[in-house]
Design a protein around this motif. Structure first.
Motif, PDB file in Angstrom:
ATOM      1  N   ASP A 190     -17.479 -24.466   6.805  1.00 35.04           N
ATOM      2  CA  ASP A 190     -18.610 -24.882   5.959  1.00 35.04           C
ATOM      3  C   ASP A 190     -19.192 -23.704   5.193  1.00 35.04           C
ATOM      4  N   GLU A 191     -19.156 -22.513   5.785  1.00 36.37           N
ATOM      5  CA  GLU A 191     -19.654 -21.317   5.097  1.00 36.37           C
ATOM      6  C   GLU A 191     -18.760 -20.970   3.908  1.00 36.37           C
TER       7      GLU A 191
ATOM      8  N   LYS B  62     -16.999 -23.178   2.263  1.00 37.41           N
ATOM      9  CA  LYS B  62     -17.253 -24.238   1.277  1.00 37.41           C
ATOM     10  C   LYS B  62     -18.511 -23.944   0.464  1.00 37.41           C
ATOM     11  N   LYS B  63     -19.557 -23.429   1.128  1.00 34.44           N
ATOM     12  CA  LYS B  63     -20.792 -23.086   0.422  1.00 34.44           C
ATOM     13  C   LYS B  63     -20.540 -22.080  -0.694  1.00 34.44           C
ATOM     14  N   ARG B  64     -19.515 -21.272  -0.509  1.00 42.11           N
ATOM     15  CA  ARG B  64     -19.179 -20.230  -1.483  1.00 42.11           C
ATOM     16  C   ARG B  64     -18.102 -20.695  -2.467  1.00 42.11           C
ATOM     17  N   ASN B  65     -17.818 -21.988  -2.447  1.00 46.00           N
ATOM     18  CA  ASN B  65     -16.803 -22.564  -3.337  1.00 46.00           C
ATOM     19  C   ASN B  65     -15.427 -21.949  -3.084  1.00 46.00           C
TER      20      ASN B  65
END
Length: 223
Positions: A58-59, A61-64
């Motif tokens: 998820d981390e 993903k937060k950073r694309n």
């Protein structure tokens, strides 16, 4: 020599994965990407690594950032081993694994990308994949590569920190100093003149005095 250098366009390979056949550039789309290999499924260090990678998905993903793993095992083995990784993370085996794994059982991609460890051999006497990390930007160019031997597990928290630095410095004319973390001071690039630096960084530029008298250690709050 096989392999790819910083700044090179990453090969747009096709591969079988746990989510079906992919074309790498299409898989990435306009996202950043991290491709990382491991020596073998059903082995201890690899299980801890992909377990941590899954925990941090998820981390990323937060950073694309799109994640994708690779080893010389089959898709079937990847699916079976994924359940063990989920169990290692104390999650239910039927949970969805958060990123795909490439099956490079013919070693074609591993050879092309220079991912094999010549000192780590499988039961068939053939080299296994090393612990490679490739970070690819939205422009499909390689921004970072790290190569670990099979015996040394990686630090995926550090890879998040590195990606934070890569993404910041891709947008702003700064560099990040040793052990930098998001929110801390950054460094003004040496090729920026002082008058331009004061305009670019209105929060202020601090220059550390040095015995040489050269004013190259310049800091500014993270823009």
């Amino acid at each position: 020599m096989p392999g790819i250098l910083l700044g090179d366009v990453f090969p747009n390979f096709e591969a079988e994965t746990t989510i079906g056949k992919i074309k790498f550039h299409d898989f990435l789309g306009d996202s950043w990407g991290i491709l990382f290999s491991h020596p073998r499924d059903y082995t201890p260090v690899c299980t801890t690594e992909l377990g941590r990678a899954a925990k941090l998905s998820d981390e990323f993903k937060k950073r694309n950032v799109k994640m994708i793993a690779l080893s010389i095992d089959s898709v079937e083995d990847h699916h079976g081993w994924s359940k063990d990784i989920l169990a290692y993370n104390n999650e239910k085996p039927e949970s969805t694994f958060p990123f795909p794994i490439i099956a490079d059982d013919k070693r074609e991609l591993s050879v092309k990308l220079g991912m094999l460890d010549p000192d780590e051999l499988g039961k068939d006497g053939m080299p296994l994949t090393a612990r490679c990390v490739f970070v690819i930007g939205p422009d499909k160019k390689m921004k970072l590569s790290i190569l670990y031997p099979a015996t040394t597990g990686r630090n995926f928290d550090e890879l998040l920190r590195v990606i934070d630095s890569l993404q910041l410095t891709a947008q702003k004319r700064v560099a990040t100093p040793v052990n930098w973390k998001p929110g801390e001071q950054v460094m003004v690039l040496p090729n920026i003149p002082e008058d331009e630096a004061s305009t670019l960084f209105p929060a202020g530029v601090y220059t550390k005095e040095l015995p040489s008298g050269k004013k190259y250690l310049r800091y500014t709050p993270q823009p």
